[in-house]
Design an enzyme around this catalytic site. Structure first.
Site, PDB file in Angstrom:
ATOM      1  N   TYR A   1      34.336 -18.151 103.688  1.00  0.00           N
ATOM      2  CA  TYR A   1      35.414 -17.886 104.655  1.00  0.00           C
ATOM      3  C   TYR A   1      36.418 -19.025 104.767  1.00  0.00           C
ATOM      4  O   TYR A   1      37.241 -19.019 105.675  1.00  0.00           O
ATOM      5  CB  TYR A   1      34.830 -17.715 106.064  1.00  0.00           C
TER       6      TYR A   1
ATOM      7  N   CYS B   1      27.493 -26.424  91.033  1.00  0.00           N
ATOM      8  CA  CYS B   1      28.581 -26.481  90.066  1.00  0.00           C
ATOM      9  C   CYS B   1      29.681 -25.469  90.371  1.00  0.00           C
ATOM     10  O   CYS B   1      29.855 -24.486  89.652  1.00  0.00           O
ATOM     11  CB  CYS B   1      28.028 -26.257  88.662  1.00  0.00           C
ATOM     12  N   GLU B   2      30.379 -25.671  91.466  1.00  0.00           N
ATOM     13  CA  GLU B   2      31.506 -24.842  91.890  1.00  0.00           C
ATOM     14  C   GLU B   2      32.418 -25.748  92.702  1.00  0.00           C
ATOM     15  O   GLU B   2      31.928 -26.480  93.567  1.00  0.00           O
ATOM     16  CB  GLU B   2      31.053 -23.729  92.861  1.00  0.00           C
TER      17      GLU B   2
END
Ligand SMILES: *Cc1c(COP(=O)(O)O)cnc(C)c1O
Length: 411
Positions: free
Chosen positions: A312, A338-339
């Site tokens: 959000y 890993c983002e």
């Protein structure tokens, strides 16, 4: 108001130094304050007395069995949105007569189970669902208690994903359609029309939206009365917003003043389904700083533990365990996943060294319940604090838990 405060410069939950919890159970860990949960429940319950209503805590916000039992012991009802949540409530020993079943996609199995155990009411979201409930109750020779979830068409603000009360959302039935459905089905002996219900969204900061919805609901109840289809309950759903950073929020007591005002003259019972405003600031996510890198604090908690920021773009307040480590220096708190969306807080005002702990506030609602095993990360443990005592209410998952349902075809 919550029970996470600095005492002589050290962060406590109720009478327990947070550091003791981190050292005993490790991190990441969710920590809940019993006194905070019960205080919020109590405010809602007291103000509902004059409206002859009950609070049905929204199970999806925080669904640990110990928490459900605790709220049950203190007189709460429950609002569920899945068969899994129904099983949870049954496991917690909750009387099904205190359970309302909401949700747009109830399966035949879920409906049959709910009928069999005898829930308080189905909050029905479409004519197709009503037909299905009717057919199943006929087959089972049982009578189904029905609430019609209607859509007051108010735009309550907030993130697109948590708006629910607008015409274009998938939730609820329009007022005109609700009147038609009530006329068509009310003479069926398998259906017992008990309630009209709404839930206009979540993290709503503007009390006018609630007032607007309440007036429309009262009007609909009166129109149903006029055509001889009297319902007993108006269920206003949940949705009250809480402070994450610096939002202008209203206390549950202020919302209740509005409901008392709008509904004072009616003989209908008023039900509520709060989730966030009971649980959010009753919980923190406790994490350890692994590394400092440029302007980043890399913690051992990640988006798989607390998804709200990634989902959000939510922001949470971060506090150190020692007040002296609050700082004007702004850092982004991120996890090891890993983002790039894996962050927990932006511009947190803390200065914390590697291997020290921090607390991410207002994580009690939509926190643990949304956690996952992404990146093969075992889910965090949950701890409940009561006064100077604290206990584990969910173990940290083990690495074996990660693959216990997998089937090795090559063995
Ligand atoms: C999610 C939900 C709630 C709880 O909403 P909060 O914003 O957490 O108070 C209540 N009722 C229904 C039907 C819901 O889907």
């Amino acid at each position: 108001m919550d029970h996470f405060n600095f005492k002589q410069g050290e962060l406590f939950c109720e009478d327990v130094p947070i550091k003791n919890i981190a050292e005993k159970f490790g991190t990441p860990a969710y920590v809940y304050s019993k006194a905070t949960l019960l205080r919020h429940l109590d405010v809602y319950q007291k103000s509902l007395e004059s409206l002859n209503g009950i609070v049905c805590f929204s199970v999806k916000a925080l669904s640990n069995l110990s928490i459900l039992k605790l709220l049950d012991e203190h007189g709460s009802g429950f609002d569920i949105v899945s068969g899994g949540e129904l099983h949870r409530c049954i496991k917690a020993g909750i009387d099904p007569k205190k359970i309302i079943f909401s949700g747009v996609g109830k399966s035949a199995d879920e409906i049959a189970l709910a009928l069999k155990v005898g829930i308080l009411s189905f909050n029905v979201e479409s004519e197709s669902e009503l037909k299905r409930i009717y057919q199943i109750s006929k087959n089972m020779n049982l009578k189904a208690p029905i609430g019609l979830r209607v859509n007051p068409d108010v735009d309550a603000g907030g993130h697109e994903y948590i708006k629910t009360g607008k015409k274009e959302n998938k939730f609820g039935i329009s007022f005109e359609k609700a009147l038609d459905i009530a006329k068509e089905y009310s003479n069926k002996s398998e259906l017992n029309f008990l309630a009209i219900t709404c839930h206009i969204g979540s993290q709503i900061l503007d009390l006018k939206s609630f007032k607007n919805a309440a007036e429309q609901m009262l009007d609909l109840a009166n129109r149903l009365d006029q055509i001889g289809l009297e319902i007993k309950i108006i269920d206003m759903g949940g949705g009250l917003g809480v402070r994450y950073i610096d939002e202008e929020t209203s206390a549950p007591a202020e919302l209740m003043e509005i409901y008392q005002d709008v509904f004072s003259g009616t003989n209908k019972r008023i039900f509520l389904e709060p989730g966030r405003s009971i649980a959010a600031n009753a919980g923190i996510l406790l994490a350890k700083v692994e590394y400092l890198k440029n302007n980043f604090l890399i913690t051992d908690a990640a988006m798989n533990d607390l998804l709200r920021p990634a989902l959000y773009k939510a922001n949470h307040q971060v506090v150190p365990l020692l007040e002296q480590n609050i700082s004007h220096n702004k850092v982004d708190v991120v996890g090891p996943v890993c983002e790039s969306g894996d962050y927990l807080a932006k511009e947190a005002e803390v200065e914390i060294k590697e291997d020290e702990f921090l607390a991410i506030r207002t994580a009690g609602a939509y926190g643990f319940v949304m956690s996952s095993n992404y990146n093969s990360r075992p889910r965090a443990c949950e701890i409940l604090v009561e006064g100077d005592d604290f206990r584990l209410i969910r173990q940290r998952e083990s690495h074996d838990d990660l693959f216990k349902h997998e089937i090795d075809l090559l063995k």
